[in-house]
Every structure is written in C-alpha cells, then in structure tokens.
Design a protein around this motif. Structure first.
Motif, PDB file in Angstrom:
ATOM      1  N   TYR A 130       0.815  -1.209   0.000  1.00  6.01           N
ATOM      2  CA  TYR A 130       0.000   0.000   0.000  1.00  6.01           C
ATOM      3  C   TYR A 130       0.849   1.259   0.000  1.00  6.01           C
ATOM      4  O   TYR A 130       2.052   1.233   0.243  1.00  6.01           O
ATOM      5  N   MET A 131       0.149   2.377  -0.288  1.00  8.06           N
ATOM      6  CA  MET A 131       0.783   3.675  -0.233  1.00  8.06           C
ATOM      7  C   MET A 131      -0.039   4.541   0.720  1.00  8.06           C
ATOM      8  O   MET A 131      -1.261   4.616   0.607  1.00  8.06           O
ATOM      9  N   VAL A 132       0.671   5.164   1.660  1.00 10.83           N
ATOM     10  CA  VAL A 132       0.036   6.078   2.591  1.00 10.83           C
ATOM     11  C   VAL A 132       0.949   7.289   2.749  1.00 10.83           C
ATOM     12  O   VAL A 132       2.161   7.135   2.925  1.00 10.83           O
ATOM     13  N   GLU A 133       0.376   8.457   2.611  1.00 10.06           N
ATOM     14  CA  GLU A 133       1.107   9.718   2.712  1.00 10.06           C
ATOM     15  C   GLU A 133       2.374   9.709   1.855  1.00 10.06           C
ATOM     16  O   GLU A 133       3.436  10.152   2.275  1.00 10.06           O
ATOM     17  N   GLY A 134       2.283   9.168   0.646  1.00  7.78           N
ATOM     18  CA  GLY A 134       3.401   9.154  -0.283  1.00  7.78           C
ATOM     19  C   GLY A 134       4.436   8.069  -0.044  1.00  7.78           C
ATOM     20  O   GLY A 134       5.375   7.928  -0.815  1.00  7.78           O
ATOM     21  N   SER A 135       4.294   7.298   1.020  1.00  5.58           N
ATOM     22  CA  SER A 135       5.250   6.227   1.323  1.00  5.58           C
ATOM     23  C   SER A 135       4.659   4.873   0.957  1.00  5.58           C
ATOM     24  O   SER A 135       3.502   4.594   1.262  1.00  5.58           O
ATOM     25  N   LYS A 136       5.512   4.030   0.320  1.00  6.78           N
ATOM     26  CA  LYS A 136       5.090   2.673  -0.004  1.00  6.78           C
ATOM     27  C   LYS A 136       5.477   1.747   1.141  1.00  6.78           C
ATOM     28  O   LYS A 136       6.574   1.852   1.686  1.00  6.78           O
ATOM     29  N   ASN A 137       4.581   0.851   1.500  1.00  4.22           N
ATOM     30  CA  ASN A 137       4.818  -0.108   2.576  1.00  4.22           C
ATOM     31  C   ASN A 137       4.232  -1.452   2.188  1.00  4.22           C
ATOM     32  O   ASN A 137       3.362  -1.545   1.324  1.00  4.22           O
ATOM     33  N   LYS A 138       4.684  -2.486   2.883  1.00  5.89           N
ATOM     34  CA  LYS A 138       4.123  -3.825   2.725  1.00  5.89           C
ATOM     35  C   LYS A 138       3.879  -4.393   4.109  1.00  5.89           C
ATOM     36  O   LYS A 138       4.695  -4.213   5.021  1.00  5.89           O
ATOM     37  N   GLU A 139       2.755  -5.096   4.224  1.00  5.35           N
ATOM     38  CA  GLU A 139       2.395  -5.684   5.512  1.00  5.35           C
ATOM     39  C   GLU A 139       1.779  -7.061   5.278  1.00  5.35           C
ATOM     40  O   GLU A 139       0.918  -7.219   4.416  1.00  5.35           O
ATOM     41  N   LYS A 140       2.231  -8.022   6.034  1.00  2.93           N
ATOM     42  CA  LYS A 140       1.624  -9.355   5.980  1.00  2.93           C
ATOM     43  C   LYS A 140       0.387  -9.322   6.875  1.00  2.93           C
ATOM     44  O   LYS A 140       0.460  -8.891   8.023  1.00  2.93           O
ATOM     45  N   GLU A 141      -0.732  -9.784   6.322  1.00  2.00           N
ATOM     46  CA  GLU A 141      -1.993  -9.773   7.064  1.00  2.00           C
ATOM     47  C   GLU A 141      -2.582 -11.174   7.110  1.00  2.00           C
ATOM     48  O   GLU A 141      -2.395 -11.966   6.188  1.00  2.00           O
ATOM     49  N   ILE A 142      -3.334 -11.438   8.178  1.00  2.00           N
ATOM     50  CA  ILE A 142      -4.000 -12.730   8.346  1.00  2.00           C
ATOM     51  C   ILE A 142      -5.479 -12.460   8.616  1.00  2.00           C
ATOM     52  O   ILE A 142      -5.831 -11.704   9.532  1.00  2.00           O
ATOM     53  N   TYR A 143      -6.329 -13.072   7.804  1.00  2.00           N
ATOM     54  CA  TYR A 143      -7.783 -12.974   7.961  1.00  2.00           C
ATOM     55  C   TYR A 143      -8.337 -14.387   8.084  1.00  2.00           C
ATOM     56  O   TYR A 143      -7.815 -15.313   7.479  1.00  2.00           O
ATOM     57  N   GLN A 144      -9.415 -14.522   8.840  1.00  2.00           N
ATOM     58  CA  GLN A 144     -10.101 -15.812   8.898  1.00  2.00           C
ATOM     59  C   GLN A 144     -11.596 -15.576   8.835  1.00  2.00           C
ATOM     60  O   GLN A 144     -12.086 -14.504   9.200  1.00  2.00           O
ATOM     61  N   ALA A 145     -12.303 -16.580   8.352  1.00  2.00           N
ATOM     62  CA  ALA A 145     -13.757 -16.480   8.258  1.00  2.00           C
ATOM     63  C   ALA A 145     -14.363 -16.485   9.653  1.00  2.00           C
ATOM     64  O   ALA A 145     -13.846 -17.116  10.573  1.00  2.00           O
ATOM     65  N   ASN A 146     -15.461 -15.747   9.802  1.00  2.00           N
ATOM     66  CA  ASN A 146     -16.242 -15.823  11.035  1.00  2.00           C
ATOM     67  C   ASN A 146     -17.704 -16.033  10.636  1.00  2.00           C
ATOM     68  O   ASN A 146     -17.992 -16.442   9.523  1.00  2.00           O
ATOM     69  N   LYS A 147     -18.621 -15.758  11.496  1.00  2.00           N
ATOM     70  CA  LYS A 147     -20.026 -16.082  11.232  1.00  2.00           C
ATOM     71  C   LYS A 147     -20.698 -15.143  10.229  1.00  2.00           C
ATOM     72  O   LYS A 147     -21.656 -15.508   9.584  1.00  2.00           O
ATOM     73  N   THR A 148     -20.186 -13.906  10.097  1.00  2.00           N
ATOM     74  CA  THR A 148     -20.839 -12.938   9.217  1.00  2.00           C
ATOM     75  C   THR A 148     -19.925 -12.354   8.156  1.00  2.00           C
ATOM     76  O   THR A 148     -20.365 -11.549   7.366  1.00  2.00           O
ATOM     77  N   GLY A 149     -18.681 -12.715   8.163  1.00  2.00           N
ATOM     78  CA  GLY A 149     -17.735 -12.147   7.201  1.00  2.00           C
ATOM     79  C   GLY A 149     -16.354 -12.693   7.467  1.00  2.00           C
ATOM     80  O   GLY A 149     -16.157 -13.899   7.526  1.00  2.00           O
ATOM     81  N   ILE A 150     -15.407 -11.771   7.633  1.00  2.00           N
ATOM     82  CA  ILE A 150     -14.047 -12.164   7.973  1.00  2.00           C
ATOM     83  C   ILE A 150     -13.571 -11.316   9.143  1.00  2.00           C
ATOM     84  O   ILE A 150     -14.168 -10.281   9.449  1.00  2.00           O
ATOM     85  N   GLU A 151     -12.530 -11.770   9.782  1.00  2.00           N
ATOM     86  CA  GLU A 151     -11.918 -10.984  10.837  1.00  2.00           C
ATOM     87  C   GLU A 151     -10.412 -10.980  10.633  1.00  2.00           C
ATOM     88  O   GLU A 151      -9.822 -11.989  10.256  1.00  2.00           O
ATOM     89  N   LYS A 152      -9.838  -9.802  10.837  1.00  2.00           N
ATOM     90  CA  LYS A 152      -8.386  -9.680  10.736  1.00  2.00           C
ATOM     91  C   LYS A 152      -7.795  -9.997  12.099  1.00  2.00           C
ATOM     92  O   LYS A 152      -8.258  -9.498  13.119  1.00  2.00           O
ATOM     93  N   LEU A 153      -6.784 -10.857  12.100  1.00  2.00           N
ATOM     94  CA  LEU A 153      -6.054 -11.153  13.325  1.00  2.00           C
ATOM     95  C   LEU A 153      -4.943 -10.108  13.419  1.00  2.00           C
ATOM     96  O   LEU A 153      -3.942 -10.184  12.717  1.00  2.00           O
TER      97      LEU A 153
END
Length: 186
Positions: A130-153
């Motif tokens: 992603y890019m935020v305030e002109g800076s490029k960054n990378k982040e590892k994210e983990i999501y899992q399914a829940n009862k109504t959608g997904i949740e980010k850990l």
C-alpha cells in the motif's frame, strides 16, 4: 367395582412416586427429547437448559467478495477508520485491493493498495502492498472467516526484510469485517 378402585389406588401411588422423584427423571426425559430434535442442551442443577444453536463460520469460496470495517474513535483507539476490501478467490489464490481512510488527533489520510495471498483452511494469509502519505509499505496480514464475514487477526507488527509482519508470539485483537455488496468498479 373393587378392581377399578385397586387400579385407581395403584395409579395414585405411581403418580405420587413420579411427583416426588421428578428431579431425577424429568431432566433425563427432556434431554432425550431434545437429542431427538438435535437441540444443544446442558443440565444445570438437575434442570435441562436449551443452549442457543451456534451458527457456523462462513466458508470462503471462489469468486469476488467484498468486506467493510469501521471503527469509531475512542480514548483507547483515537483514530476513526473506514476500510473496504475487494478480493477475488480462485482456488487457493487470493487477489484484490484494500482502501481506507483514517483520521485522528494528528493525522488525516487515505491509503490504497493491493492484496496478494493464499487461502488455506478458511484463513487468508496475504501481503498488503500500500501507499500512505506518499510512502510505499508492505504488511503481511491474516484474515479468517467468522459467522458474518471475515476478521483480521491484528498482531503487533515487527519489521523483517522490508515487510511488516505479525508477531504471532504475541496476543492479537480481532477486527470484524462485514460482508457487503461489491461495487461495479474499483
């Protein structure tokens, strides 16, 4: 006539016996009835208590899916956050975009980026570039399914090889993303 009186007396004795022993046999009877109906129950203080049926987690399947996350600013988390995730799952491959805005005491900004990852056991592990305030960054994210959608850990992040990665040795918070309709274009 004498036979009818004897039968009635026997029924009265059985009735009193059932009345005095109901704490023992009624929960068992209710348990058997509920088991036949496939209703979860618990026996508490010799009483059958019907437990609420739990809804299973959704299953993440092939296709386009969109989710939204909104957080109001509080004393503990002073930033208002609105995010929109638009992903496509194809087998074990996950691709898409995430965009959002955050505003708080010392900043107001927007961010947008791409998500590339994998799906395994109803859990998405992805790199968010992603890019935020002109800076490029990378982040590892983990999501899992829940009862109504997904949740980010949301684990605390550490930097490793130019990427922010979750420190899975620490405790995490869950951020709940609700399933929404996808927009016609990004």
């Amino acid at each position: 006539m004498k036979t009818i009186r004897i039968i009635l007396l026997i029924l009265i004795i059985i009735g009193f016996g059932a009345l005095f022993t109901q704490k023992n046999w009624v929960p068992k009877l209710v348990n058997q009835i509920l088991l036949l109906e496939n209703t979860p129950i618990a026996i508490i203080d010799n009483s059958a208590v019907v437990l609420p049926k739990t809804q299973p987690n959704i299953t993440l399947v092939d296709g386009r899916q969109c989710y939204t996350y909104n957080q109001e600013a509080t004393n503990e988390a002073p930033y208002k956050v609105d995010e929109f995730i638009d992903i496509t799952i194809s087998g074990k491959s996950v691709t898409g975009t995430k965009r959002g805005t955050q505003s708080g005491p010392d900043m107001i900004n927007g961010y947008i980026g791409s998500i590339i990852g994998t799906l395994s056991q109803n859990k998405i592990t992805a790199i968010y570039s992603y890019m935020v305030e002109g800076s490029k960054n990378k982040e590892k994210e983990i999501y899992q399914a829940n009862k109504t959608g997904i949740e980010k850990l949301r684990y605390p992040l550490i930097e490793e090889g130019g990427i922010l990665i979750p420190d899975i040795s620490k405790e995490f918070k869950t951020l709940l993303y609700s399933r929404v309709g996808c927009e016609t274009s990004n």
